[in-house]
Each structure stands twice: as structure tokens, then as C-alpha cells.
Design a protein around this motif. Structure first.
Motif, PDB file in Angstrom:
ATOM      1  N   TYR A 117      49.071 -33.231 -23.766  1.00  0.00           N
ATOM      2  CA  TYR A 117      50.356 -33.475 -23.112  1.00  0.00           C
ATOM      3  C   TYR A 117      51.420 -33.849 -24.135  1.00  0.00           C
ATOM      4  O   TYR A 117      52.567 -33.405 -24.037  1.00  0.00           O
ATOM      5  N   ILE A 118      51.050 -34.648 -25.127  1.00  0.00           N
ATOM      6  CA  ILE A 118      51.980 -34.979 -26.209  1.00  0.00           C
ATOM      7  C   ILE A 118      52.391 -33.698 -26.934  1.00  0.00           C
ATOM      8  O   ILE A 118      53.573 -33.473 -27.194  1.00  0.00           O
ATOM      9  N   TYR A 119      51.413 -32.858 -27.226  1.00  0.00           N
ATOM     10  CA  TYR A 119      51.675 -31.568 -27.882  1.00  0.00           C
ATOM     11  C   TYR A 119      52.662 -30.733 -27.056  1.00  0.00           C
ATOM     12  O   TYR A 119      53.650 -30.210 -27.580  1.00  0.00           O
ATOM     13  N   GLU A 120      52.399 -30.626 -25.777  1.00  0.00           N
ATOM     14  CA  GLU A 120      53.263 -29.837 -24.894  1.00  0.00           C
ATOM     15  C   GLU A 120      54.670 -30.429 -24.801  1.00  0.00           C
ATOM     16  O   GLU A 120      55.668 -29.705 -24.876  1.00  0.00           O
ATOM     17  N   PHE A 121      54.777 -31.747 -24.662  1.00  0.00           N
ATOM     18  CA  PHE A 121      56.088 -32.386 -24.533  1.00  0.00           C
ATOM     19  C   PHE A 121      56.929 -32.217 -25.795  1.00  0.00           C
ATOM     20  O   PHE A 121      58.139 -32.013 -25.711  1.00  0.00           O
ATOM     21  N   ILE A 122      56.299 -32.282 -26.965  1.00  0.00           N
ATOM     22  CA  ILE A 122      57.035 -32.083 -28.214  1.00  0.00           C
ATOM     23  C   ILE A 122      57.571 -30.656 -28.277  1.00  0.00           C
ATOM     24  O   ILE A 122      58.733 -30.430 -28.629  1.00  0.00           O
ATOM     25  N   HIS A 123      56.750 -29.686 -27.905  1.00  0.00           N
ATOM     26  CA  HIS A 123      57.215 -28.295 -27.910  1.00  0.00           C
ATOM     27  C   HIS A 123      58.315 -28.056 -26.879  1.00  0.00           C
ATOM     28  O   HIS A 123      59.243 -27.286 -27.125  1.00  0.00           O
ATOM     29  N   LEU A 124      58.222 -28.711 -25.739  1.00  0.00           N
ATOM     30  CA  LEU A 124      59.260 -28.555 -24.716  1.00  0.00           C
ATOM     31  C   LEU A 124      60.586 -29.167 -25.147  1.00  0.00           C
ATOM     32  O   LEU A 124      61.638 -28.801 -24.620  1.00  0.00           O
ATOM     33  N   ALA A 125      60.551 -30.071 -26.112  1.00  0.00           N
ATOM     34  CA  ALA A 125      61.787 -30.685 -26.607  1.00  0.00           C
ATOM     35  C   ALA A 125      62.541 -29.772 -27.577  1.00  0.00           C
ATOM     36  O   ALA A 125      63.682 -30.046 -27.931  1.00  0.00           O
ATOM     37  N   LEU A 126      61.903 -28.672 -27.991  1.00  0.00           N
ATOM     38  CA  LEU A 126      62.560 -27.723 -28.893  1.00  0.00           C
ATOM     39  C   LEU A 126      63.448 -26.773 -28.092  1.00  0.00           C
ATOM     40  O   LEU A 126      63.088 -26.376 -26.984  1.00  0.00           O
ATOM     41  N   PRO A 127      64.580 -26.379 -28.656  1.00  0.00           N
ATOM     42  CA  PRO A 127      65.428 -25.407 -27.946  1.00  0.00           C
ATOM     43  C   PRO A 127      64.796 -24.014 -27.991  1.00  0.00           C
ATOM     44  O   PRO A 127      63.914 -23.740 -28.808  1.00  0.00           O
ATOM     45  N   ALA A 128      65.275 -23.131 -27.130  1.00  0.00           N
ATOM     46  CA  ALA A 128      64.756 -21.766 -27.093  1.00  0.00           C
ATOM     47  C   ALA A 128      65.046 -21.030 -28.398  1.00  0.00           C
ATOM     48  O   ALA A 128      64.258 -20.201 -28.839  1.00  0.00           O
TER      49      ALA A 128
END
Length: 172
Positions: A117-128
Motif C-alpha cells: 500500500y505504501i508502494y502504491e500510494f507513493i506511485h499515485l502521488a506522481l503526476p501522469a
């Protein structure tokens, strides 16, 4: 996922109420995810756990920087990431994801690993689209040589003649 056991919170034995945890994410964390866009970074994670009788609410807040590749010039640069996400864990009969932020785990579990979940949340914080930030004068900090090559390609006469015929069509 045993190498990520340090991101596991043992919730059995914790009293109902609020609990705080801290984690550090670094290069070794991202190495555990085979196709990660991020391989290097330093991110501090704060976890606030609200434990109830049959449910837990994790509020995961993070801030730091990760090494990414610019989509314009293909050079690597550190991009700042920060966000806060909630994850609700319910106790039930078997493992099931009810929604993006609600997970049911078996009642027999005594711990929960936050690493994916930490991995996913960090990636979701990146712009497209990842681009070097502009400097204080509003100019791109991308590789100047690559910017010159891109400009040269944009101004060259590489137009596809098929598009010229479409320009003459009237849409009235």
C-alpha cells in the motif's frame, strides 16, 4: 515479501485507540518491486492507526523524494512526493478487497503488512507526466541539448502529406 517485514504492524495486542508508527522507505524498498517506475528514493512515512474492535483505520502520510525519468528529455531527476491516504481494514471470514481503500482480512490474522500500500500510494502521488521543474525564470531545467534536438524536430518539414488533404475538408 519477507524482505518487507519491517513494514508490518502487529495489531493483535494493541489496545483499542490511536497508535503511531514511523517508517523510512529507501532504495532497498523499491528493489522489492520488480517493475517499479521508481528504483531510488527517500521517503518518510507516518502511520496513524485507529484500532477498533473489528476494524482499523490506517492514515498513511508521507513526504520525500524519488528518482524518476523526465518524459521530455529522458534524464533522471528527483521529484518531491507527499500525500496522505486512508486505508480501512476490516476483520472478516476471508481476504477480500471491498474497494480501493477497504480491505477485509481473516479474523485469524494478527498483523498487517503495509508495504504494498505504501508502494502504491507513493506511485499515485506522481503526476501522469513527469517533467523537470522550471527554474525561477520559468525556463525548463531539462537537458539543453535534448531540448535543442526536440525543437529542431518540431520545426523541421517532416509533415505527413496525408494530413494536408484533411485540412481542406470543410465541416459545415
Amino acid at each position: 515479501m519477507n524482505r518487507l517485514k519491517e513494514y508490518t504492524i502487529q495489531f493483535v495486542g494493541l489496545e483499542p485507540g490511536n497508535h503511531k508508527f514511523e517508517f523510512e522507505v529507501n532504495d532497498s524498498f523499491f528493489e522489492n518491486f520488480e517493475y517499479s517506475l521508481i528504483q531510488h528514493g527517500q521517503v518518510h512515512i507516518d502511520v496513524a492507526l485507529e484500532k477498533m474492535e473489528r476494524m482499523m483505520i490506517y492514515t498513511i502520510t508521507f513526504g520525500g523524494k524519488v528518482l524518476v525519468t523526465c518524459d521530455r528529455c529522458n534524464e533522471e531527476f528527483y521529484y518531491p512526493v507527499s500525500d496522505s491516504q486512508k486505508l480501512i481494514i476490516k476483520l472478516g471470514a476471508e481476504y477480500m478487497e471491498e474497494s480501493e481503500d477497504v480491505v477485509v482480512i481473516p479474523e485469524t490474522e494478527y498483523q498487517f503488512n503495509l508495504a504494498p500500500y505504501i508502494y502504491e500510494f507513493i506511485h499515485l502521488a506522481l503526476p501522469a507526466r513527469l517533467l523537470h521543474p522550471d527554474d525561477e525564470h520559468g525556463k525548463s531545467t531539462c537537458d539543453p541539448e535534448m531540448l535543442r534536438l526536440l525543437e529542431k524536430l518540431n520545426t523541421s518539414e517532416m509533415a505527413d502529406p496525408r494530413w494536408e488533404a484533411l485540412k481542406n475538408l470543410n465541416t459545415d
